[in-house]
Design a protein around this motif. Structure first.
Motif, mmCIF file in Angstrom:
data_model
loop_
_atom_site.group_PDB
_atom_site.id
_atom_site.type_symbol
_atom_site.label_atom_id
_atom_site.label_comp_id
_atom_site.label_asym_id
_atom_site.label_seq_id
_atom_site.Cartn_x
_atom_site.Cartn_y
_atom_site.Cartn_z
ATOM 1 N N SER A 65 3.150 1.470 3.451
ATOM 2 C CA SER A 65 1.702 1.574 3.213
ATOM 3 C C SER A 65 1.357 1.835 1.753
ATOM 4 O O SER A 65 0.201 1.719 1.361
ATOM 5 C CB SER A 65 1.108 2.671 4.093
ATOM 6 O OG SER A 65 1.747 3.915 3.834
ATOM 7 N N THR A 66 2.342 2.191 0.923
ATOM 8 C CA THR A 66 2.054 2.454 -0.488
ATOM 9 C C THR A 66 2.817 1.466 -1.361
ATOM 10 O O THR A 66 3.816 0.858 -0.938
ATOM 11 C CB THR A 66 2.477 3.883 -0.882
ATOM 12 O OG1 THR A 66 3.907 3.993 -0.820
ATOM 13 C CG2 THR A 66 1.832 4.915 0.036
ATOM 14 N N LYS A 67 2.341 1.339 -2.612
ATOM 15 C CA LYS A 67 2.992 0.415 -3.543
ATOM 16 C C LYS A 67 4.437 0.828 -3.807
ATOM 17 O O LYS A 67 5.331 -0.032 -3.870
ATOM 18 C CB LYS A 67 2.208 0.366 -4.853
ATOM 19 C CG LYS A 67 2.823 -0.578 -5.881
ATOM 20 C CD LYS A 67 2.041 -0.587 -7.192
ATOM 21 C CE LYS A 67 2.739 -1.484 -8.228
ATOM 22 N NZ LYS A 67 2.022 -1.494 -9.521
ATOM 23 N N GLY A 68 4.671 2.134 -3.920
ATOM 24 C CA GLY A 68 6.032 2.609 -4.172
ATOM 25 C C GLY A 68 6.986 2.229 -3.067
ATOM 26 O O GLY A 68 8.128 1.816 -3.331
ATOM 27 N N GLU A 69 6.533 2.353 -1.826
ATOM 28 C CA GLU A 69 7.386 1.997 -0.684
ATOM 29 C C GLU A 69 7.649 0.488 -0.650
ATOM 30 O O GLU A 69 8.748 0.036 -0.292
ATOM 31 C CB GLU A 69 6.713 2.468 0.609
ATOM 32 C CG GLU A 69 6.696 3.991 0.770
ATOM 33 C CD GLU A 69 5.697 4.459 1.815
ATOM 34 O OE1 GLU A 69 4.766 3.679 2.142
ATOM 35 O OE2 GLU A 69 5.839 5.603 2.287
ATOM 36 N N GLN A 70 6.642 -0.284 -1.019
ATOM 37 C CA GLN A 70 6.817 -1.734 -1.046
ATOM 38 C C GLN A 70 7.803 -2.145 -2.140
ATOM 39 O O GLN A 70 8.651 -3.021 -1.935
ATOM 40 C CB GLN A 70 5.459 -2.415 -1.266
ATOM 41 C CG GLN A 70 4.516 -2.285 -0.077
ATOM 42 C CD GLN A 70 3.128 -2.839 -0.370
ATOM 43 O OE1 GLN A 70 2.781 -3.105 -1.521
ATOM 44 N NE2 GLN A 70 2.318 -2.995 0.671
#
Length: 668
Positions: free
Chosen positions: A651-656
């Motif tokens: 759900s977050t840019k970091g996780e992506q």
């Protein structure tokens, strides 16, 4: 009593064919089957039968609503032998019967086209011309097409109400956008409207909408007539058809009589009719076309009642044949979203009723829904294996199409496919040329390349015959066959080099890609920016790349033996300079040069819901083949499923970023 007469006593085909037409409305299924068996026997024994007898056989099949292709094929052979004795009227009747029976013969179309073109000058009265227009129009070349449209415009005032319908139906088939003829037909229609019965009005409205008619006065009159029929209608099928077609009218405001009539007939509606009403209600609610108070609340309640009626109807069904008959025309949003799962579950409960007779319609239903239900698919495979000797080769082809498209392996998969392929390759004469191409593609997707079939298709005389027959096929089917021939050619080149089949679709693929614009959607732009961030810049990743053999991949990058990204020599055009339209890298550009030792080309593919079976993480056949072929081309393939990318875990840019980094650099 006629049903007590022994079929074996009929000595003459003329008597049999006349009898079949005469009693088709009151015939029992068992006597129907005996008559068909006798008709088949006589068609095989008699080489020189009059084509009128064959026409009566087709009319009988139409009357009893039976699509029995083995018998239709035998009739088609008689028509081909009798082509010199057929006129415009006979050919028009045969084409109409073929349409009703779901049968198509490119060979008959080809010889009929030549005959019809030769007789164009003799078709000067409205009745004969309309039959010529109906048969020749959809397969005519540009010059003949223009001549037909011009003549139709000149004759329009003389057309009867039925002839106007036929011309509009044919214009829709031809995807005709001749505004002059359309205006002419619309003006002629005004004097005929009052003579049409309800279903003719429904069809007429569908044709006009499909042809983008903009005659608001005509649509206003159609609306009044349809409303009149709606108010007096007591037949659920008619009510559903009227409601569905009213939703097609431009700038339509819903009146309360519509929801009142809909609510009254819902408990009596079949699934197809419920689907029609649901489609109309959803459309009207979406565009806020209800113009009385509490409209949304009323619509929601009506849709809930409609859903309940659908579920109740399914729960009452205890006969698989009747259920499949109802499902034949059902498709679209309401069915997919509301009752599809319940319908598949009902089919599972009735799986013990799957037989040789209904295995084909069940396969068609599962293919339409893209549902890989193991219990049903295994039962289909079992029944097919048991009944193979009595099945028409085209039926076996369609069943293999189901397994191939869904990428499903039944129990004893290799043995099942081998048995089916052996049966098919022993009966290739039953297939028309374009059907052989479709069969070859279906088998290639499943990973099978029967030498006898491949060598037959990739033959100069076969391809010449195919090219000629493609000219008379409907445009959609023509494009499908050409695309599948290209895919089969690609698959054979990559997977079966021992056949020494050349790649001859270079120019075809170039035309296809030149005529298509690749607009990269925001999601892919977002992933591209992330990949550039991970790899160290946009010069380390390419987007929308064409590979050899013209696969298009979403993203490409190159990692050296130490997992370090390699920069592309040629800078690609930044997306923001062309508003998201990417000019694809040519497959022969410098980016295709030999890689340094140990380097690996990576293909990243984003897989949306279309790549998977419905409500499943099971990959369909075509995306699985693409992965297989990209690996043969030297790629390491990274697939990004939509259900992973859109999950809460990312759900977050970091996780992506971490997800992409792991798939790029981690162990695949």
């Amino acid at each position: 009593h006629v049903q007590c007469v022994s079929v074996k006593s009929f000595e003459f085909f003329r008597i049999l064919s006349v009898l079949m037409i005469s009693i088709s409305d009151v015939i029992s299924q068992s006597f129907r089957d005996r008559l068909l068996q006798k008709a088949e026997q006589l068609l095989e024994e008699k080489d020189e039968l009059h084509f009128n007898y064959a026409k009566r056989i087709l009319q009988f099949l139409q009357n009893v609503k039976l699509r029995y292709h083995p018998l239709v094929e035998k009739c088609n052979k008689i028509f081909l032998r009798s082509i010199s004795r057929l006129d415009v009227h006979s050919i028009s009747l045969i084409f109409g019967l073929y349409e009703q029976l779901g049968f198509d013969s490119a060979e008959f179309h080809l010889v009929a086209k030549q005959l019809l073109c030769e007789t164009m000058d003799d078709c000067y009265d409205p009745e004969t011309f309309v039959k010529l227009f109906f048969t020749l129009g959809p397969m005519a070349g540009s010059k003949v097409r223009e001549r037909l449209l011009l003549t139709a415009g000149h004759m329009a005032e003389e057309f009867s109400s039925h002839q106007v319908l036929v011309v509009l139906k044919t214009m829709q088939k031809m995807k005709c956008r001749n505004s002059h003829l359309l205006k002419k037909m619309a003006s002629v229609l005004h004097k005929h409207l009052d003579s049409y019965h309800v279903l003719q009005l429904v069809r007429l409205t569908q044709y006009l909408v499909a042809l983008h008619c903009n005659n608001l006065e005509l649509f206003a009159k159609l609306k009044l007539l349809l409303f009149g029929f709606l108010k007096s209608s007591v037949i659920p099928a008619d009510t559903a058809a009227i409601i569905r077609v009213l939703a097609m009218l431009p700038s339509f405001q819903v009146e309360e009589i519509i929801t009142t009539k809909a609510a009254a007939v819902l408990p009596q509606c079949r699934l197809h009719h419920l689907n029609c009403i649901a489609a109309a209600l959803v459309k009207w609610n979406h565009y806020d076309q209800f113009h009385w108070q509490n409209n949304s609340e009323l619509c929601v309640k009506l849709l809930q009642k409609l859903n309940d009626c659908g579920f109740q109807r399914l729960q009452k069904v205890d006969n698989l044949n009747l259920l499949l008959e109802e499902l034949r025309h059902v498709n679209g949003g309401w069915f997919e979203e509301i009752i599809k799962e319940e319908t598949v579950a009902r089919c599972q409960l009735l799986a013990h009723q799957i037989t040789r007779a209904n295995v084909l319609p069940l396969s068609a239903f599962l293919l339409k829904t893209s549902d890989p239900c193991p219990s049903l698919l295994d039962r289909i495979a079992s029944v097919t294996a048991e009944s193979m000797d009595t099945m028409h080769p085209f039926e076996i082809y369609f069943i293999l199409f189901l397994f191939s498209a869904l990428n499903y392996d039944p129990p004893a998969n290799e043995g099942f496919f081998d048995s089916c392929i052996q049966h098919l390759t022993s009966n290739l004469s039953f297939f028309e040329t374009h059907h052989l191409v479709l069969l070859g593609h279906v088998l290639a997707v499943a990973g099978y390349f029967p030498p006898v079939l491949i060598k037959r298709i990739f033959n100069v005389s076969f391809l010449s015959k195919l090219n000629a027959q493609l000219e008379v096929l409907p445009e959609t089917l023509k494009q499908k066959v050409r695309l599948h021939l290209m895919k089969l050619n690609r698959a054979v080149c990559l997977e079966c080099p021992e056949f020494h089949i050349p790649w001859f679709h270079e120019h075809y693929c170039q035309r296809v890609f030149q005529n298509s614009s690749s607009r990269i959607n925001p999601l892919r732009q977002h992933i591209h920016r992330m990949l550039a961030e991970i790899l160290g810049g946009s010069n380390y990743v390419r987007i929308s790349v064409l590979t050899p053999y013209y696969y298009e991949i979403d993203f490409e990058c190159i990692l050296d033996e130490n997992k370090k990204p390699l920069s592309y020599l040629a800078q690609r055009i930044p997306l923001d300079e062309v508003e998201g339209v990417h000019l694809r890298q040519d497959i022969n550009d410098k980016g295709r040069k030999a890689l340094p030792p140990g380097a690996q080309r990576i293909a990243l593919e984003f897989l949306d819901s279309k790549a998977f079976s419905k409500n499943s993480h099971h990959l369909k056949g075509e995306p699985a083949v693409k992965k297989r072929h990209l690996e043969m081309l030297g790629y390491q393939v990274v697939q990004i499923p939509h259900f992973e990318w859109n999950s809460m875990v990312l759900s977050t840019k970091g996780e992506q970023l971490e997800y992409l980094r792991k798939h790029l650099y981690g162990t695949q």
